[in-house]
Design an enzyme around this catalytic site. Sequence first.
Site, PDB file in Angstrom:
ATOM      1  N   GLN A  80      -5.646   1.336  -1.989  1.00  0.00           N
ATOM      2  CA  GLN A  80      -6.161   0.983  -0.397  1.00  0.00           C
ATOM      3  C   GLN A  80      -5.835   2.337   0.264  1.00  0.00           C
ATOM      4  OE1 GLN A  80      -4.070  -2.730   0.648  1.00  0.00           O
ATOM      5  NE2 GLN A  80      -2.713  -1.996  -1.120  1.00  0.00           N
ATOM      6  N   HIS A 121     -10.690   1.065   0.399  1.00  0.00           N
ATOM      7  CA  HIS A 121     -10.801   1.361   1.759  1.00  0.00           C
ATOM      8  C   HIS A 121     -11.402   2.873   2.135  1.00  0.00           C
ATOM      9  CE1 HIS A 121      -7.370  -1.744   2.532  1.00  0.00           C
ATOM     10  NE2 HIS A 121      -8.441  -2.226   2.466  1.00  0.00           N
ATOM     11  N   CYS A 138     -22.445  10.103   9.522  1.00  0.00           N
ATOM     12  CA  CYS A 138     -22.753   9.541  11.012  1.00  0.00           C
ATOM     13  C   CYS A 138     -23.001   8.242  11.135  1.00  0.00           C
ATOM     14  CB  CYS A 138     -24.187  10.515  11.160  1.00  0.00           C
ATOM     15  SG  CYS A 138     -24.762  10.053  13.032  1.00  0.00           S
ATOM     16  N   GLY A 140       4.036   0.371  -3.766  1.00  0.00           N
ATOM     17  CA  GLY A 140       4.118   0.856  -2.560  1.00  0.00           C
ATOM     18  C   GLY A 140       3.213  -0.075  -1.600  1.00  0.00           C
ATOM     19  N   THR A 141       2.692  -1.320  -1.869  1.00  0.00           N
ATOM     20  CA  THR A 141       1.893  -1.898  -0.984  1.00  0.00           C
ATOM     21  C   THR A 141       2.487  -3.267  -0.491  1.00  0.00           C
ATOM     22  OG1 THR A 141      -0.363  -3.063  -0.843  1.00  0.00           O
ATOM     23  CG2 THR A 141       0.668  -3.192  -2.925  1.00  0.00           C
ATOM     24  N   GLY A 175      11.327  -2.367  -0.593  1.00  0.00           N
ATOM     25  CA  GLY A 175      11.310  -3.699   0.376  1.00  0.00           C
ATOM     26  C   GLY A 175      10.748  -5.054  -0.601  1.00  0.00           C
TER      27      GLY A 175
HETATM   28  P1  OAD Z   1       1.585  -0.888   4.328  1.00  0.00           P
HETATM   29  O1  OAD Z   1       2.151   0.075   5.166  1.00  0.00           O
HETATM   30  O2  OAD Z   1       1.235  -2.317   4.937  1.00  0.00           O
HETATM   31  O3  OAD Z   1       2.988  -1.349   3.331  1.00  0.00           O
HETATM   32  C1  OAD Z   1       3.584  -0.042   2.577  1.00  0.00           C
HETATM   33  C2  OAD Z   1       4.538  -0.807   1.719  1.00  0.00           C
HETATM   34  O4  OAD Z   1       5.126   0.436   0.979  1.00  0.00           O
HETATM   35  C3  OAD Z   1       5.722  -1.472   2.448  1.00  0.00           C
HETATM   36  O5  OAD Z   1       5.705  -2.784   1.537  1.00  0.00           O
HETATM   37  C4  OAD Z   1       6.955  -0.778   2.164  1.00  0.00           C
HETATM   38  O6  OAD Z   1       8.011  -1.318   1.802  1.00  0.00           O
HETATM   39  C5  OAD Z   1       6.509  -0.056   0.755  1.00  0.00           C
HETATM   40  N1  OAD Z   1       7.254   1.645   1.010  1.00  0.00           N
HETATM   41  C6  OAD Z   1       7.826   2.169   1.598  1.00  0.00           C
HETATM   42  N2  OAD Z   1       8.268   3.616   1.198  1.00  0.00           N
HETATM   43  C7  OAD Z   1       8.085   3.391  -0.156  1.00  0.00           C
HETATM   44  C8  OAD Z   1       8.242   4.287  -1.487  1.00  0.00           C
HETATM   45  N3  OAD Z   1       8.798   5.314  -1.093  1.00  0.00           N
HETATM   46  N4  OAD Z   1       7.945   3.839  -2.576  1.00  0.00           N
HETATM   47  C9  OAD Z   1       7.296   2.503  -2.728  1.00  0.00           C
HETATM   48  N5  OAD Z   1       7.150   1.742  -1.627  1.00  0.00           N
HETATM   49  C10 OAD Z   1       7.368   2.030  -0.561  1.00  0.00           C
HETATM   50  O7  OAD Z   1       0.502  -0.190   3.342  1.00  0.00           O
HETATM   51  P2  OAD Z   1      -0.585  -0.903   2.389  1.00  0.00           P
HETATM   52  O8  OAD Z   1      -0.183  -2.063   1.590  1.00  0.00           O
HETATM   53  O9  OAD Z   1      -1.176   0.020   1.666  1.00  0.00           O
HETATM   54  O10 OAD Z   1      -5.886  -0.756   5.646  1.00  0.00           O
HETATM   55  O11 OAD Z   1      -1.611  -1.527   3.543  1.00  0.00           O
HETATM   56  C11 OAD Z   1      -2.791  -2.157   3.370  1.00  0.00           C
HETATM   57  C12 OAD Z   1      -3.528  -1.682   4.269  1.00  0.00           C
HETATM   58  O12 OAD Z   1      -3.002  -1.885   5.785  1.00  0.00           O
HETATM   59  C13 OAD Z   1      -3.903  -0.196   4.479  1.00  0.00           C
HETATM   60  O13 OAD Z   1      -5.013   0.497   3.672  1.00  0.00           O
HETATM   61  C14 OAD Z   1      -4.770  -0.216   5.907  1.00  0.00           C
HETATM   62  C15 OAD Z   1      -3.888  -1.140   6.748  1.00  0.00           C
HETATM   63  O14 OAD Z   1      -4.434  -2.084   7.285  1.00  0.00           O
HETATM   64  C16 OAD Z   1      -6.973  -0.388   6.395  1.00  0.00           C
HETATM   65  O15 OAD Z   1      -6.786   0.543   7.170  1.00  0.00           O
HETATM   66  C17 OAD Z   1      -8.265  -1.253   6.308  1.00  0.00           C
END
Ligand code: OAD
Length: 263
Positions: A112, A130, A138, A205-206, A233
């Site tokens: 993502q 994404h 543009c 990390g999601t 987390g």
């Molecule tokens: P998030 O910011 O929602 O989640 C990040 C995750 O990474 C959390 O569960 C944290 O606990 C975890 N985390 C933090 N530090 C870490 C580390 N050092 N190692 C491993 N994990 C760690 O990010 P995404 O799941 O990527 O979309 O969010 C999905 C989407 O939300 C993004 O692509 C974006 C946003 O809406 C769009 O912009 C369309």
Amino acid sequence: MSSDPVERTLDDVARRLSDAERILFVTGAGLSADSGLPTYRGVGGLYEDRDTDDGVPIEVALSGSMFAIRPDLTWRYLWEIGASCAGAEPNDAHGFIARLTRERPESWVLTQNVDGLHRRADTRNLVELHGHAFDLLCSRCGREQDTAGLINGYSGAPPDLPPRCECGGVVRPDVVLFEEALPAKAVEALDRLESMRFDVVLAVGTSAMFGYVVRPITRASAAGVPTVEINPGTTDLTNFVRFRLPVPASEAARRLAARLWPE
Ligand code: OAD
């Protein structure tokens, strides 16, 4: 046998990875946290409990409807994201994943992240669901733009925002904003991945907020395929996966790499 449960899980996961031909990694912002990039939510979440300086939640600032009426405001946050990506380097977890995709060519990465760090780590079979912050186009005529020329690759002082195309249209990065549908190429890639069978599936990390991110993991789990979550987390996936590694991604990667490829 170690009495530390994380050590035991690392041993288990390393064994599965070493036997696997086809690995699927599903990655999110937490993977790049150890490269110094903020996450959206959870551990290290930049906007976890607060609005942006413009007084709206980040999801609103970065939404398709805000971009339509206030592209300057959306661009302020797009610029922040782009500038932090421009200064970041892939970390050990990007390197670990990339090496596995090169060594096991039937492996795939569904990310993502728009930061381009998987690309820079030389990852094969990469699906950027994404989009990519450094591809600009543009929003009126669709013409691709030169990121280095138009916005200096997100470095230095921000130019007049929003940047504009020769046709006068507002330029945007080729990323999915909040409220926007996934582009057709991402939907096609998800369909292709659905028809593939994997030996191990890892979520790294999601926060797993989207159905299309959760499904490859729950589907694998229902089919008896070993699933792993690497995240300090907890998320909605935590109770679904067979193996949980509650440590930062780059640390997990280093400890797994030491098992897979001992010096
Ligand atoms: P998030 O910011 O929602 O989640 C990040 C995750 O990474 C959390 O569960 C944290 O606990 C975890 N985390 C933090 N530090 C870490 C580390 N050092 N190692 C491993 N994990 C760690 O990010 P995404 O799941 O990527 O979309 O969010 C999905 C989407 O939300 C993004 O692509 C974006 C946003 O809406 C769009 O912009 C369309």
